[in-house]
Design an enzyme around this catalytic site. Structure first.
Site, short mmCIF file in Angstrom:
data_model
loop_
_atom_site.label_atom_id
_atom_site.label_comp_id
_atom_site.label_asym_id
_atom_site.label_seq_id
_atom_site.Cartn_x
_atom_site.Cartn_y
_atom_site.Cartn_z
N GLY A 15 3.77 -4.95 -5.61
CA GLY A 15 4.25 -5.74 -6.47
C GLY A 15 5.05 -4.99 -7.56
NE ARG A 76 2.48 -7.12 -2.09
CZ ARG A 76 2.73 -7.84 -3.07
NH1 ARG A 76 3.75 -8.83 -2.95
NH2 ARG A 76 2.33 -7.69 -4.46
CG ASP A 107 -6.30 1.01 -5.44
OD1 ASP A 107 -5.90 2.16 -5.64
OD2 ASP A 107 -7.08 0.52 -5.71
CB THR A 129 -0.70 -2.70 -10.12
OG1 THR A 129 -1.09 -3.75 -10.21
CG2 THR A 129 -1.62 -1.63 -10.31
CG ASP A 131 -2.95 -7.23 -10.63
OD1 ASP A 131 -2.47 -8.26 -11.38
OD2 ASP A 131 -3.09 -7.36 -9.33
CG ASP A 133 -5.73 -3.78 -9.08
OD1 ASP A 133 -4.66 -3.02 -9.44
OD2 ASP A 133 -5.70 -4.47 -8.27
NE ARG A 175 -3.06 -11.27 -3.95
CZ ARG A 175 -1.78 -11.60 -3.30
NH1 ARG A 175 -1.19 -12.74 -3.32
NH2 ARG A 175 -1.17 -10.22 -3.45
P1 ADP Z 1 -0.23 -2.35 -3.91
O1 ADP Z 1 0.25 -1.10 -3.74
O2 ADP Z 1 0.18 -2.96 -5.31
O3 ADP Z 1 -1.87 -2.25 -4.00
P2 ADP Z 1 -0.35 -3.63 -1.55
O4 ADP Z 1 -1.42 -3.70 -1.12
O5 ADP Z 1 0.62 -4.72 -1.03
O6 ADP Z 1 0.23 -3.48 -2.93
O7 ADP Z 1 0.49 -2.44 -0.53
C1 ADP Z 1 1.79 -1.99 -0.69
C2 ADP Z 1 2.33 -1.50 0.56
O8 ADP Z 1 1.51 -0.41 0.93
C3 ADP Z 1 1.91 -2.43 1.93
O9 ADP Z 1 3.08 -3.31 2.08
C4 ADP Z 1 1.97 -1.26 3.03
O10 ADP Z 1 3.24 -1.04 3.26
C5 ADP Z 1 1.40 0.01 2.14
N1 ADP Z 1 -0.13 0.05 2.47
C6 ADP Z 1 -1.11 -0.65 2.05
N2 ADP Z 1 -2.35 -0.51 2.88
C7 ADP Z 1 -1.95 0.52 3.77
C8 ADP Z 1 -2.65 1.12 4.52
N3 ADP Z 1 -4.13 1.13 4.67
N4 ADP Z 1 -2.03 2.39 5.16
C9 ADP Z 1 -0.92 2.45 4.97
N5 ADP Z 1 -0.12 1.85 4.04
C10 ADP Z 1 -0.45 0.83 3.34
O1 F6P Z 2 1.29 -7.11 -8.53
C1 F6P Z 2 0.00 -7.77 -8.64
C2 F6P Z 2 0.22 -9.05 -8.75
O2 F6P Z 2 0.95 -9.70 -9.53
C3 F6P Z 2 -1.17 -9.84 -8.49
O3 F6P Z 2 -1.69 -10.09 -9.78
C4 F6P Z 2 -0.58 -10.85 -7.80
O4 F6P Z 2 -1.91 -11.60 -7.06
C5 F6P Z 2 0.27 -10.57 -6.76
O5 F6P Z 2 0.77 -9.32 -7.25
C6 F6P Z 2 1.38 -11.82 -6.27
O6 F6P Z 2 2.26 -10.97 -5.55
P1 F6P Z 2 3.55 -11.80 -4.98
O7 F6P Z 2 3.38 -13.03 -5.57
O8 F6P Z 2 4.71 -10.96 -5.29
O9 F6P Z 2 3.25 -11.90 -3.54
#
Ligand code: ADP
Ligand code: F6P
Length: 324
Positions: A15, A76, A107, A129, A131, A133, A175
């Site tokens: 995000g 994503r 993360d 982020t 969040d 978190d 979330r």
């Molecule tokens: P955030 O980085 O905000 O936690 P996401 O959890 O959506 O957001 O992760 C962002 C991107 O990071 C994912 O769409 C994917 O490309 C990559 N990613 C997430 N988890 C993994 C993983 N276990 N191994 C490799 N890449 C990952």
């Molecule tokens: O970036 C974090 C966040 O805004 C969360 O609080 C929320 O759950 C999520 O992203 C929503 O993401 P999207 O609507 O872009 O899939």
């Protein structure tokens, strides 16, 4: 001996968050100041796989520090979890001469960075982020702006809620994490705060609380509800039926992710962006920049991902006491 870095890649992933542009600007300019080339990778890991990679100069990041969103765009990319896709990405980095990469995200994005580091591409993560978190850091890029945006919006809802003597359920983002809800709950003096980490789904307790407050002469009842609990509209209907108090739901949604970053987000993001470059220049890899106990520090990504974060009990408790 540490491998010398010549070209630094930078991407934003997950995000978006206000302040990411300040971090990108800092990465580009600190890299150039250190004699490195810098390449911007569009749309996170998805753009890396599509080779959407362009060299960036100092002028490419002028006039962006005050802008929300991310000029590199974000995405994503679920397929990045697959080892063969990660190998392909490492090959693409090598093909473009990228020997160090800075990943701005949460993360999930750090897990991707960790995989690239294991494949020989030096990587540094920057926490981005709204969040808040990410366990290893007390600050994440965008949280300050998002929480101020939400706070201002809730103040406005509160005005009309008081005029009409209503109950208002205001849904904020988060979330899996209740930090925005907790901070707004305290800053807006909410009567109830529903956090994914804490809420026991005891709606009767909420109903009793509203009725008690009404008897004591309260003119409104603000419930800050985190997205992770959601269902604000149906909750409003049930609460109205059970209390007899007119109840409205407002979902703040993505407005919390946009807008001009606060001073804090610009300064912290700039510092973290520059620090990430310094770490790469010092030959470091698989690290994440953090702000902890009043200092900018860095952690091993594996260590950072293993850390746990929980809602601060004292703040959660006083949020309830102070809204009496
Ligand atoms: P955030 O980085 O905000 O936690 P996401 O959890 O959506 O957001 O992760 C962002 C991107 O990071 C994912 O769409 C994917 O490309 C990559 N990613 C997430 N988890 C993994 C993983 N276990 N191994 C490799 N890449 C990952
Ligand atoms: O970036 C974090 C966040 O805004 C969360 O609080 C929320 O759950 C999520 O992203 C929503 O993401 P999207 O609507 O872009 O899939």
């Amino acid at each position: 001996m540490a491998k010398e870095i010549h070209t630094i890649g930078v991407l934003t992933s997950g995000g978006d968050a206000p302040g990411m542009n300040a971090a990108i600007r800092a990465v580009v300019r600190q890299s150039i100041a250190n004699g490195k080339k810098v390449k911007g990778i569009k749309r996170g890991y998805a753009g890396l796989l599509q080779e959407e990679i362009e060299e960036m100069e100092a002028k490419h990041v002028s006039d962006i520090i005050q802008r929300g969103g991310t000029i590199l765009q974000t995405a994503r990319c679920p397929e990045f979890k697959q080892p063969e896709v990660q190998k392909q990405a490492a090959e693409i980095c090598r093909k473009h001469g990228i020997d160090g990469i800075i990943v701005i995200g949460g993360d999930g994005s750090f897990q991707g960075a960790q995989k690239l580091a294991n494949l020989g591409i030096n990587t540094i993560g920057i926490p981005g982020t709204i969040d808040l978190d990410i366990a290893c850091t007390d600050y994440t890029i965008g949280f300050d702006t998002a929480v101020n945006t939400a706070m201002e919006a809730i103040d406005k809802v509160r005005d009309t809620s008081t005029s009409h003597e209503r109950c208002s359920i205001i849904e904020v983002m988060g979330r899996d994490a209740g930090y925005i809800a907790l901070w707004c709950g305290i800053a807006n003096g909410a009567e109830d705060i529903l956090l994914p980490e804490k809420y026991d789904y005891d709606e009767q307790r909420l109903v009793n609380h509203i009725i008690d407050n009404r008897k004591r002469g309260k003119k409104h009842h603000i419930i800050v509800n985190a997205e992770g609990i959601g269902h604000s509209a149906s909750m409003a209907k049930r609460i109205e039926a059970a209390t007899g108090m007119e109840t409205r739901a407002t979902i703040l949604g993505h407005m919390q992710r946009g807008g001009t970053p606060t001073c804090k987000d610009r300064v912290y993001a700039s510092t973290m962006g520059a620090m990430a470059v310094d770490l790469l220049c010092a030959g470091k890899s698989n690290r994440v920049v953090a702000y902890r106990h009043g200092d900018y520090v860095d952690y091993d990504i594996d260590e950072a991902l293993a850390m746990q974060k929980s809602i601060p009990e004292y703040q959660y408790k006083i949020a309830q006491t102070l809204s009496i």
